[in-house]
Design an enzyme around this catalytic site. Structure first.
Site, mmCIF file in Angstrom:
data_model
loop_
_atom_site.group_PDB
_atom_site.id
_atom_site.type_symbol
_atom_site.label_atom_id
_atom_site.label_comp_id
_atom_site.label_asym_id
_atom_site.label_seq_id
_atom_site.Cartn_x
_atom_site.Cartn_y
_atom_site.Cartn_z
ATOM 1 N N SER A 1 4.920 -136.341 63.900
ATOM 2 C CA SER A 1 4.547 -135.485 62.778
ATOM 3 C C SER A 1 3.123 -134.993 62.990
ATOM 4 O O SER A 1 2.307 -135.663 63.647
ATOM 5 C CB SER A 1 4.626 -136.273 61.464
ATOM 6 N N TYR B 1 2.470 -143.501 56.186
ATOM 7 C CA TYR B 1 3.236 -142.586 57.034
ATOM 8 C C TYR B 1 2.360 -142.053 58.173
ATOM 9 O O TYR B 1 2.789 -142.011 59.329
ATOM 10 C CB TYR B 1 3.771 -141.437 56.188
#
Length: 261
Positions: free
Chosen positions: A136, A149
């Site tokens: 990501s 995250y």
């Protein structure tokens, strides 16, 4: 890499990006072993893809799930592993319960590392092989409201870089891909509201899958998708204080949405 003869294990296949990846890789001529936890979705996806696809239901958070998946992958004769399974968790770190944080780290970081290690001897024995880790932008541009995250995805990026360097004398390519926000059911209502408030762009699963397939054909390296996110990720690496100041101006909005998550 030539996808026409590739045999691919795709984790997280029942999710939005996973389903689109499965379709595009099948269209490119690859045979797929689809892994996920939703047997109904996996069955429907296999039926739609045709005879070149198979599926296995496995929990990547359990050692026996990893062992079962690795065994099925060897039986399927894979030469490509795509670590796509992942979960998100938007919210202020101090308000998140530990079970949520632990699940984010286990799913996004520990599981792909564990599965990669289980399959690495097999992949090294193939004439041509690849390990693809779906990361990501937040792995290179850690973002408030996504602390756990971001930590997991930053760890996955570091793992990918180290493994690529460790396998430089082998026939196994290690590819790390870092999409920006993807418009999938993974996004909660709070995340969607935050993206609207910050005017963050979200790419469709179809577009991201197209970029993943393109990167796999190239067969090497690290790829960041989306502009200006790609620029900000680079800038965070060379001058993180500039990103600190830029995000400080958005912190009130992020906290407002994070508190309601």
């Amino acid at each position: 890499m030539q996808l026409e003869n590739a045999r691919i294990l795709l984790t997280g296949a029942s999710g939005g990006l996973g389903q689109e990846l499965a379709q595009q890789l099948t269209d490119a001529g690859a045979a797929l072993l689809l892994a996920g936890r939703d047997s109904g979705r996996l069955g429907s996806l296999v039926a739609s893809l045709g005879p070149g696809a198979a599926s296995i239901c496995a929990d990547l958070g359990r050692p026996d799930g990893i062992a079962a998946l690795a065994g099925a992958a060897r039986e399927f004769d894979i030469n490509v592993l795509i670590n796509n399974a992942g979960i998100g968790a938007f919210g202020l770190f101090e308000h998140q319960d530990w079970a949520t944080i632990e699940q984010v780290l286990a799913t996004n970081l520990e599981a792909p590392i564990h599965l990669t290690q289980a399959l690495l001897p097999w992949l090294k024995a193939q004439p041509q092989a690849a390990i693809v880790n779906i990361g990501s932008t937040f792995g290179s541009l850690p973002f408030p409201g996504f602390a756990a995250y971001s930590a997991a995805k930053a760890g996955l990026r570091g793992f990918s870089q180290a493994l690529r360097r460790e396998l430089a004398d082998s026939l196994v390519a290690v590819i790390h891909l870092a999409p920006r926000a993807i418009d999938t059911p993974l996004n909660s209502d709070a995340v969607k509201a935050l993206n609207r408030a910050l005017k963050n762009h979200s790419d469709s699963a179809e577009e991201v899958a197209r970029q993943v397939v393109r990167a796999l054909r190239r067969g090497h390296g690290e790829h960041h998708f989306g502009f200006p996110e790609r620029l900000f990720a680079w800038l965070n690496g060379v001058a993180p204080s500039l990103i600190d100041r830029g995000l400080a101006g958005k912190l009130a909005i992020i906290k407002q949405h994070g508190s309601s998550s």
